[in-house]
Design a protein around this motif. Structure first.
Motif, short mmCIF file in Angstrom:
data_model
loop_
_atom_site.label_atom_id
_atom_site.label_comp_id
_atom_site.label_asym_id
_atom_site.label_seq_id
_atom_site.Cartn_x
_atom_site.Cartn_y
_atom_site.Cartn_z
N ARG A 38 7.17 1.68 -1.05
CA ARG A 38 6.33 1.04 -2.08
C ARG A 38 4.86 1.06 -1.66
O ARG A 38 3.97 1.35 -2.45
CB ARG A 38 6.77 -0.42 -2.31
CG ARG A 38 8.01 -0.53 -3.16
CD ARG A 38 8.40 -1.96 -3.35
NE ARG A 38 8.98 -2.49 -2.11
CZ ARG A 38 8.93 -3.76 -1.75
NH1 ARG A 38 8.33 -4.65 -2.49
NH2 ARG A 38 9.47 -4.15 -0.62
N HIS A 39 4.61 0.79 -0.38
CA HIS A 39 3.24 0.82 0.13
C HIS A 39 2.64 2.22 -0.02
O HIS A 39 1.51 2.40 -0.46
CB HIS A 39 3.23 0.39 1.60
CG HIS A 39 1.89 0.49 2.25
ND1 HIS A 39 1.02 -0.58 2.34
CD2 HIS A 39 1.24 1.53 2.84
CE1 HIS A 39 -0.08 -0.21 2.94
NE2 HIS A 39 0.01 1.07 3.27
N HIS A 40 3.44 3.21 0.34
CA HIS A 40 3.00 4.60 0.26
C HIS A 40 2.61 4.96 -1.17
O HIS A 40 1.55 5.56 -1.42
CB HIS A 40 4.14 5.50 0.75
CG HIS A 40 3.80 6.95 0.74
ND1 HIS A 40 2.86 7.49 1.59
CD2 HIS A 40 4.27 7.97 0.00
CE1 HIS A 40 2.77 8.79 1.36
NE2 HIS A 40 3.62 9.11 0.41
N GLU A 41 3.45 4.54 -2.10
CA GLU A 41 3.18 4.84 -3.51
C GLU A 41 1.94 4.09 -4.00
O GLU A 41 1.12 4.65 -4.71
CB GLU A 41 4.42 4.46 -4.34
CG GLU A 41 4.41 4.94 -5.75
CD GLU A 41 4.31 6.46 -5.87
OE1 GLU A 41 3.63 6.92 -6.80
OE2 GLU A 41 4.91 7.18 -5.03
N ARG A 42 1.79 2.84 -3.58
CA ARG A 42 0.73 1.98 -4.09
C ARG A 42 -0.62 2.33 -3.46
O ARG A 42 -1.62 2.43 -4.14
CB ARG A 42 1.09 0.52 -3.79
CG ARG A 42 0.11 -0.51 -4.34
CD ARG A 42 0.58 -1.92 -4.01
NE ARG A 42 0.40 -2.23 -2.61
CZ ARG A 42 1.38 -2.47 -1.75
NH1 ARG A 42 2.63 -2.42 -2.16
NH2 ARG A 42 1.13 -2.75 -0.49
N VAL A 43 -0.63 2.56 -2.16
CA VAL A 43 -1.90 2.68 -1.43
C VAL A 43 -2.25 4.13 -1.13
O VAL A 43 -3.38 4.57 -1.35
CB VAL A 43 -1.84 1.87 -0.11
CG1 VAL A 43 -3.10 2.06 0.70
CG2 VAL A 43 -1.62 0.40 -0.41
N ASP A 44 -1.32 4.87 -0.62
CA ASP A 44 -1.64 6.18 -0.07
C ASP A 44 -1.68 7.30 -1.10
O ASP A 44 -2.25 8.35 -0.84
CB ASP A 44 -0.62 6.55 1.02
CG ASP A 44 -0.62 5.54 2.17
OD1 ASP A 44 -1.66 4.89 2.34
OD2 ASP A 44 0.38 5.42 2.86
N GLY A 49 -9.21 8.96 -3.00
CA GLY A 49 -8.72 9.13 -1.63
C GLY A 49 -7.21 9.22 -1.55
O GLY A 49 -6.65 9.12 -0.47
N GLY A 50 -6.59 9.38 -2.70
CA GLY A 50 -5.14 9.53 -2.69
C GLY A 50 -4.75 10.86 -2.08
O GLY A 50 -5.56 11.79 -2.03
N GLN A 51 -3.53 10.99 -1.63
CA GLN A 51 -3.06 12.17 -0.89
C GLN A 51 -3.95 12.42 0.31
O GLN A 51 -4.85 13.25 0.28
CB GLN A 51 -2.99 13.41 -1.81
CG GLN A 51 -2.27 14.60 -1.21
CD GLN A 51 -0.82 14.28 -0.88
OE1 GLN A 51 -0.08 13.82 -1.72
NE2 GLN A 51 -0.44 14.51 0.35
N LYS A 52 -3.72 11.65 1.34
CA LYS A 52 -4.61 11.58 2.50
C LYS A 52 -4.83 12.94 3.20
O LYS A 52 -5.92 13.31 3.53
CB LYS A 52 -4.08 10.57 3.52
CG LYS A 52 -4.30 9.14 3.09
CD LYS A 52 -5.72 8.70 3.33
CE LYS A 52 -6.25 7.67 2.37
NZ LYS A 52 -5.44 6.52 2.13
#
Ligand SMILES: [Zn+2]
Length: 92
Positions: A38-44, A49-52
């Motif tokens: 969920r964190h990965h979907e929400r933040v990263d 800056g998405g898709q680090k």
């Protein structure tokens, strides 16, 4: 490499050699509601800056494959240490 579906090997629970059934370990299904997922979907993955990092090309040409050995006497399951191999088959 071909591996028979039944082999005689040591069972640490029975503390003796017994017949084991052999199967390949498969990766589990990802849980969509897991905290990290969920964190990965929400933040990263979202917003500026998405898709680090750019998606990396695979370097390795093989996968580590793990064997699951199940004791036919007590049902204890041992996982053999994974080895890098192109093709691993369980045959009868
Ligand atoms: Zn056993």
């Amino acid at each position: 490499m071909k591996i028979p579906d039944k082999i005689n090997t040591y069972c640490p629970k029975c503390r003796q050699y017994t017949e084991h059934s052999v199967s390949l370990l498969k990766t589990g299904r990802r849980r969509k509601m897991a905290a990290g997922e969920r964190h990965h979907e929400r933040v990263d993955r979202h917003g500026y800056g998405g898709q680090k990092a750019p998606l990396a090309k695979p370097v390795k040409t093989t996968k580590k494959q793990t064997l699951k050995l199940k004791c036919s006497k007590c049902g204890y399951v041992v996982q053999k240490k994974g080895i890098r191999i192109k093709k691993l088959e369980v045959v009868r």
